[in-house]
Each structure stands twice: as structure tokens, then as C-alpha cells.
Enzyme design. Sequence first.
Site, PDB file in Angstrom:
ATOM      1  N   PRO A 101       0.822  -1.215   0.000  1.00  0.00           N
ATOM      2  CA  PRO A 101       0.000   0.000   0.000  1.00  0.00           C
ATOM      3  C   PRO A 101       0.858   1.269   0.000  1.00  0.00           C
ATOM      4  CG  PRO A 101      -0.130  -1.132   2.125  1.00  0.00           C
ATOM      5  CD  PRO A 101       0.664  -2.011   1.224  1.00  0.00           C
ATOM      6  N   GLU A 161       2.370  -7.700   8.999  1.00  0.00           N
ATOM      7  CA  GLU A 161       2.596  -6.240   9.015  1.00  0.00           C
ATOM      8  C   GLU A 161       3.473  -5.804   7.849  1.00  0.00           C
ATOM      9  OE1 GLU A 161       1.440  -3.523  10.701  1.00  0.00           O
ATOM     10  OE2 GLU A 161      -0.032  -5.026  11.294  1.00  0.00           O
ATOM     11  N   ARG A 193      -3.463  -8.897 -20.552  1.00  0.00           N
ATOM     12  CA  ARG A 193      -4.453  -8.473 -21.549  1.00  0.00           C
ATOM     13  C   ARG A 193      -3.831  -7.626 -22.658  1.00  0.00           C
ATOM     14  NH1 ARG A 193      -7.901  -4.289 -21.848  1.00  0.00           N
ATOM     15  NH2 ARG A 193      -9.860  -4.769 -22.906  1.00  0.00           N
ATOM     16  N   ASP A 253     -10.586   1.228 -25.322  1.00  0.00           N
ATOM     17  CA  ASP A 253     -10.872   0.928 -23.923  1.00  0.00           C
ATOM     18  C   ASP A 253     -10.994   2.197 -23.095  1.00  0.00           C
ATOM     19  OD1 ASP A 253     -11.062  -1.763 -23.648  1.00  0.00           O
ATOM     20  OD2 ASP A 253      -8.939  -2.087 -23.266  1.00  0.00           O
TER      21      ASP A 253
HETATM   22  C1  SAM Z   1      -1.894  -5.996   6.050  1.00  0.00           C
HETATM   23  S1  SAM Z   1      -0.902  -5.523   4.686  1.00  0.00           S
HETATM   24  C2  SAM Z   1       0.445  -4.722   5.512  1.00  0.00           C
HETATM   25  C3  SAM Z   1       0.270  -3.255   5.601  1.00  0.00           C
HETATM   26  C4  SAM Z   1       1.430  -2.577   6.312  1.00  0.00           C
HETATM   27  N1  SAM Z   1       1.348  -2.813   7.717  1.00  0.00           N
HETATM   28  C5  SAM Z   1       1.386  -1.106   6.024  1.00  0.00           C
HETATM   29  O1  SAM Z   1       0.867  -0.355   6.837  1.00  0.00           O
HETATM   30  O2  SAM Z   1       1.878  -0.679   4.953  1.00  0.00           O
HETATM   31  C6  SAM Z   1      -0.219  -7.022   4.159  1.00  0.00           C
HETATM   32  C7  SAM Z   1       0.253  -7.076   2.728  1.00  0.00           C
HETATM   33  O3  SAM Z   1      -0.857  -6.894   1.862  1.00  0.00           O
HETATM   34  C8  SAM Z   1      -0.429  -6.314   0.648  1.00  0.00           C
HETATM   35  N2  SAM Z   1      -1.255  -5.127   0.392  1.00  0.00           N
HETATM   36  C9  SAM Z   1      -2.162  -4.595   1.240  1.00  0.00           C
HETATM   37  N3  SAM Z   1      -2.767  -3.531   0.696  1.00  0.00           N
HETATM   38  C10 SAM Z   1      -2.247  -3.374  -0.536  1.00  0.00           C
HETATM   39  C11 SAM Z   1      -2.469  -2.434  -1.583  1.00  0.00           C
HETATM   40  N4  SAM Z   1      -3.342  -1.438  -1.490  1.00  0.00           N
HETATM   41  N5  SAM Z   1      -1.747  -2.577  -2.720  1.00  0.00           N
HETATM   42  C12 SAM Z   1      -0.842  -3.563  -2.862  1.00  0.00           C
HETATM   43  N6  SAM Z   1      -0.593  -4.487  -1.883  1.00  0.00           N
HETATM   44  C13 SAM Z   1      -1.281  -4.392  -0.733  1.00  0.00           C
HETATM   45  C14 SAM Z   1       1.051  -6.007   0.796  1.00  0.00           C
HETATM   46  O4  SAM Z   1       1.802  -7.027   0.155  1.00  0.00           O
HETATM   47  C15 SAM Z   1       1.252  -6.045   2.290  1.00  0.00           C
HETATM   48  O5  SAM Z   1       2.568  -6.394   2.660  1.00  0.00           O
END
Ligand code: SAM
Length: 278
Positions: free
Chosen positions: A127, A154, A192, A207
Amino acid sequence: MGHPPNSESGQSSKSSSDPASGGTAPGGKRPLEFWFLTLFPEVFPSILGSSLLGKASQRGLVSYQTIQIRDFSTDKHRTVDDTPFGGGEGMLMKPDVLHAAWSSAIERSALSRSSEGGRSLTILLSPQGRHFDQEMAKELARYDRLILICGHYEGLDERFIENCVDREVSVGDYVLTGGELPALVMTDAITRLLPGVVGNTQSLTEDSLENDLLKYPQYTRPREFQGKAVPEVLLSGDHKAIAAWRKAQREERTRERRPDLWARYLEKNPPKPSRKKR
Ligand SMILES: C[S@@+](CC[C@H](N)C(=O)[O-])C[C@H]1O[C@@H](n2cnc3c(N)ncnc32)[C@H](O)[C@@H]1O
């Protein structure tokens, strides 16, 4: 970033033909290799084996390979996570286990053994990453190998990210439980775009988001449905008029729904000054 791998190896779960075979797609291009490093390889096959993604791998345009990160743990409990130094909530994925799994992907990849070389990128779904969009999908479709790391808990120990990850990518401003869904979203959008995956390439150029415009409204039979008729122009057989109608609809929709795209479109396509009447 993107340090050379160690020579560790381990077991993996396959979701399609092994890219180690190094087969080529029609037209001589090597398939784009997707490698998914994950704690949940079982979520991949149904999506990657269905519809256009399934056809793309059957036809040798892509190869999809999952690696179970847990297979690279060295203790008897198959531990992949540990508590963060300095305290705090939750657990972190261990850098040594991740590195061993990542090295195995690189070692087994056909690209690593190819004399021609090619472009490879290691992506961490996060994220905190750059937002994934159509432009990035197009850019990534030009690579030969994409290694997608699906985080959990985490997150990951920062040293693995610094040493092995080329880019962090987010699929939106929300936090998911793991990186599997984002990895599949990216894979779908990228696959795609590969030549030969979508039969009618014209549909790609019209698209949503192409040329900063959304798609025009579309209709099929019946001609009348719940009191609503198909717009007359679409039944006219006048291809010029249909193209003009569709373009106008794309512009109107974009202006109404996506002011950000509309502003970009106007910047690239400034309205022509109207000629003054004498
Ligand atoms: C619970 S999340 C960890 C979030 C982390 N504690 C933070 O605050 O950035 C677990 C995993 O989900 C994935 N993930 C969660 N949200 C995502 C998003 N919006 N885009 C891409 N990957 C995501 C990532 O690989 C991340 O390491």
C-alpha cells in the site's frame, strides 16, 4: 536493487507449464514470465487458468509460476515471520526466507539461462507503493520477467526490500490482508495487453482510459429493453456517424465522471479555436 541471487533452491508449486522449459510464443517471442512469491499459492490457479489469462498461458504468450515462500524456511516449524525489533504490533516476513524464495525464482527462470538476456523487474505489492494504472500496465507488458512478491502480516523486513525489490506497487489507497489479489489484478491488466491475447486489438485502443477517455456506452440485442431503445445512430449503418457519436459520448462521460482525466485530455487535445464570422 536487484542484487544477484544466491544459488539456494527449493520446492515450488506450479500453476502452469514450467518456464524452465524456455518455450517460445508464436512469433518467436519468449513468454512473459510471471513469478508469484506467496504464502497462499492455492489462490492463483483458478484465476490464472480461466478465460483470457488461461488461454494466454496455453498459447505460450505468458507463463505463470507460483513459489511457496514457506518452502524456503529452514526450521522445523517452517517459520516465515518474526516479531519486529523495537517492539510494535504484528509480525514481519523474514528477509532470509524471502531472499531464498526470490533466488529460487531467478535460478529457475528461463530468462536467467537465456543468452539473449531480457528485462526483469521485482515488484513488491504494497500500500506504500506507486499507484498501478493503465500506463504502468503498458510499461510492464514490455518486460520479459516480473517477480511479484505478495506480502502478509505487518509487511516485510526492510533489508529484503532494499536489496531485492525494484519497485513497490499499490493497487489503491486501502489496506488488504495480503498481496495476492493485487498481484492478480496487475497480472490480468498486463497479460491483456500482450500481443495476441485479445483477439480484436481495436477494442484495446477504445478501452476506458485509452487516450485519457472513458469508454462510450454499448448496446446489444434486444433493440428495446424495459422501455429503452438503442440510440438510433447505432442502427444507421453510417460508420462515420457512429464513430463521431462514440467519440462525443467518450468525451461527455469523461468530462462528467473523471475531471482529472478530462483535464489531461484537454491539455493534449486543446479545443480548436472557432473561426470568427465576418
Ligand atoms: C496488512 S498488509 C500490511 C500493511 C502494512 N502494515 C502497512 O501499513 O503498509 C499485508 C500485505 O498486503 C499487501 N497489500 C495490502 N494492501 C495493498 C495495496 N493497497 N496494494 C498492494 N498491496 C497491498 C502487501 O503485500 C502487504 O505487505
